[in-house]
Design an enzyme around this catalytic site. Structure first.
Site, mmCIF file in Angstrom:
data_model
loop_
_atom_site.group_PDB
_atom_site.id
_atom_site.type_symbol
_atom_site.label_atom_id
_atom_site.label_comp_id
_atom_site.label_asym_id
_atom_site.label_seq_id
_atom_site.Cartn_x
_atom_site.Cartn_y
_atom_site.Cartn_z
ATOM 1 N N GLY A 46 -16.236 -2.762 -0.863
ATOM 2 C CA GLY A 46 -15.125 -1.862 -1.138
ATOM 3 C C GLY A 46 -15.398 -1.067 -2.396
ATOM 4 O O GLY A 46 -16.141 -1.523 -3.271
ATOM 5 N N GLN A 51 -13.379 4.114 -9.653
ATOM 6 C CA GLN A 51 -14.666 3.490 -10.011
ATOM 7 C C GLN A 51 -15.806 4.504 -10.092
ATOM 8 O O GLN A 51 -16.859 4.202 -10.655
ATOM 9 C CB GLN A 51 -15.034 2.394 -9.002
ATOM 10 C CG GLN A 51 -14.102 1.193 -9.047
ATOM 11 C CD GLN A 51 -14.522 0.137 -8.053
ATOM 12 O OE1 GLN A 51 -14.147 0.200 -6.892
ATOM 13 N NE2 GLN A 51 -15.319 -0.820 -8.491
ATOM 14 N N CYS A 93 -16.703 -7.469 -8.194
ATOM 15 C CA CYS A 93 -16.336 -6.056 -8.265
ATOM 16 C C CYS A 93 -17.568 -5.273 -8.705
ATOM 17 O O CYS A 93 -18.284 -5.712 -9.607
ATOM 18 C CB CYS A 93 -15.211 -5.882 -9.286
ATOM 19 S SG CYS A 93 -14.652 -4.181 -9.461
ATOM 20 N N LEU A 94 -17.792 -4.126 -8.081
ATOM 21 C CA LEU A 94 -18.971 -3.326 -8.444
ATOM 22 C C LEU A 94 -18.873 -2.796 -9.879
ATOM 23 O O LEU A 94 -19.888 -2.465 -10.473
ATOM 24 C CB LEU A 94 -19.155 -2.161 -7.456
ATOM 25 C CG LEU A 94 -19.525 -2.586 -6.021
ATOM 26 C CD1 LEU A 94 -19.593 -1.370 -5.109
ATOM 27 C CD2 LEU A 94 -20.861 -3.341 -5.998
ATOM 28 N N HIS A 135 -7.541 -5.775 -3.412
ATOM 29 C CA HIS A 135 -8.384 -5.567 -4.598
ATOM 30 C C HIS A 135 -8.590 -4.068 -4.839
ATOM 31 O O HIS A 135 -8.475 -3.590 -5.978
ATOM 32 C CB HIS A 135 -9.716 -6.305 -4.373
ATOM 33 C CG HIS A 135 -10.764 -6.079 -5.412
ATOM 34 N ND1 HIS A 135 -11.336 -7.123 -6.120
ATOM 35 C CD2 HIS A 135 -11.381 -4.955 -5.847
ATOM 36 C CE1 HIS A 135 -12.243 -6.628 -6.957
ATOM 37 N NE2 HIS A 135 -12.299 -5.318 -6.800
ATOM 38 N N GLU A 136 -8.865 -3.328 -3.764
ATOM 39 C CA GLU A 136 -9.140 -1.887 -3.912
ATOM 40 C C GLU A 136 -7.880 -1.105 -4.263
ATOM 41 O O GLU A 136 -7.927 -0.192 -5.086
ATOM 42 C CB GLU A 136 -9.789 -1.325 -2.643
ATOM 43 C CG GLU A 136 -11.125 -1.950 -2.270
ATOM 44 C CD GLU A 136 -12.122 -2.024 -3.412
ATOM 45 O OE1 GLU A 136 -12.115 -1.148 -4.301
ATOM 46 O OE2 GLU A 136 -12.905 -2.994 -3.446
ATOM 47 N N HIS A 139 -7.212 -1.243 -7.840
ATOM 48 C CA HIS A 139 -7.983 -0.280 -8.633
ATOM 49 C C HIS A 139 -7.214 1.033 -8.792
ATOM 50 O O HIS A 139 -7.299 1.682 -9.835
ATOM 51 C CB HIS A 139 -9.319 0.035 -7.955
ATOM 52 C CG HIS A 139 -10.427 -0.920 -8.277
ATOM 53 N ND1 HIS A 139 -10.892 -1.103 -9.562
ATOM 54 C CD2 HIS A 139 -11.181 -1.720 -7.486
ATOM 55 C CE1 HIS A 139 -11.893 -1.995 -9.533
ATOM 56 N NE2 HIS A 139 -12.086 -2.392 -8.286
HETATM 57 NI NI NI Z 1 -13.506 -3.775 -7.571
#
Ligand code: NI
Length: 171
Positions: A46, A51, A93-94, A135-136, A139
């Protein structure tokens, strides 16, 4: 398509509330396609627009592991129902590379969004898909999975990221 660079925590852009998308322009469609490519390349399941430094309510995801790809592009996603039953998943998380922690969230959510073609969609998500979409969406509200952790653990991860960014800057 172009790979976009992913912001690493701590970054003030990851803490802001993203703005709703008014109309789905070609520019936003291109961004969504780039985000999918960036997510698969990372690799991740995701990615949310903040991000990559864009404060618009857009996320992409694909939690199909070994199955054929099931990419989703969501503009203005909203959780419209959540189960009382909760689930714990080890999240990453990226924007917080190589750090993982267990987070408890509703096990099932109903999400409404606008797809790449401008069509409104509603779907129920369970399992890893439910965790990922929550989660997304977090963000888009400037919330990271580490915000659910105890302050000590959160601060420890943040310190590691500060160190990582310093190392990355040195090259
Ligand atoms: Ni994340």
């Amino acid at each position: 398509m172009t790979l976009r660079s992913i912001l690493i925590h701590p970054d003030p852009r990851l803490k802001q509330v993203a703005k709703p998308v008014a109309d789905i322009s070609d520019e936003l469609r291109l961004l969504a396609d780039d985000m999918l490519e960036t997510m698969y390349d990372a690799p991740g399941i995701g990615l949310a627009a903040p991000q990559v430094g864009v404060l618009s309510r857009l996320l992409v995801m694909d939690c199909a592991k070994d199955e054929p790809a099931q990419p989703l592009i969501m503009f203005n996603p909203e959780v419209i129902a959540r189960s009382d039953e909760r689930n714990v998943y080890e999240e990453g998380c990226l924007s917080i590379p190589e750090q993982f922690a267990e987070v408890e969230r509703p096990a099932e959510v109903t999400v409404r969004w606008i797809d790449r073609d401008g069509t409104e969609k509603t779907r129920d998500f369970t399992g890893i898909w439910a965790t990922c979409v929550q989660h997304e969406i977090d963000h888009l509200d400037g919330r990271l999975f580490i915000d659910y952790l105890k302050p000590m653990k959160r601060d420890m991860i943040t310190r590691k990221m500060v160190k990582l960014k310093r190392e990355m800057a040195r090259g």
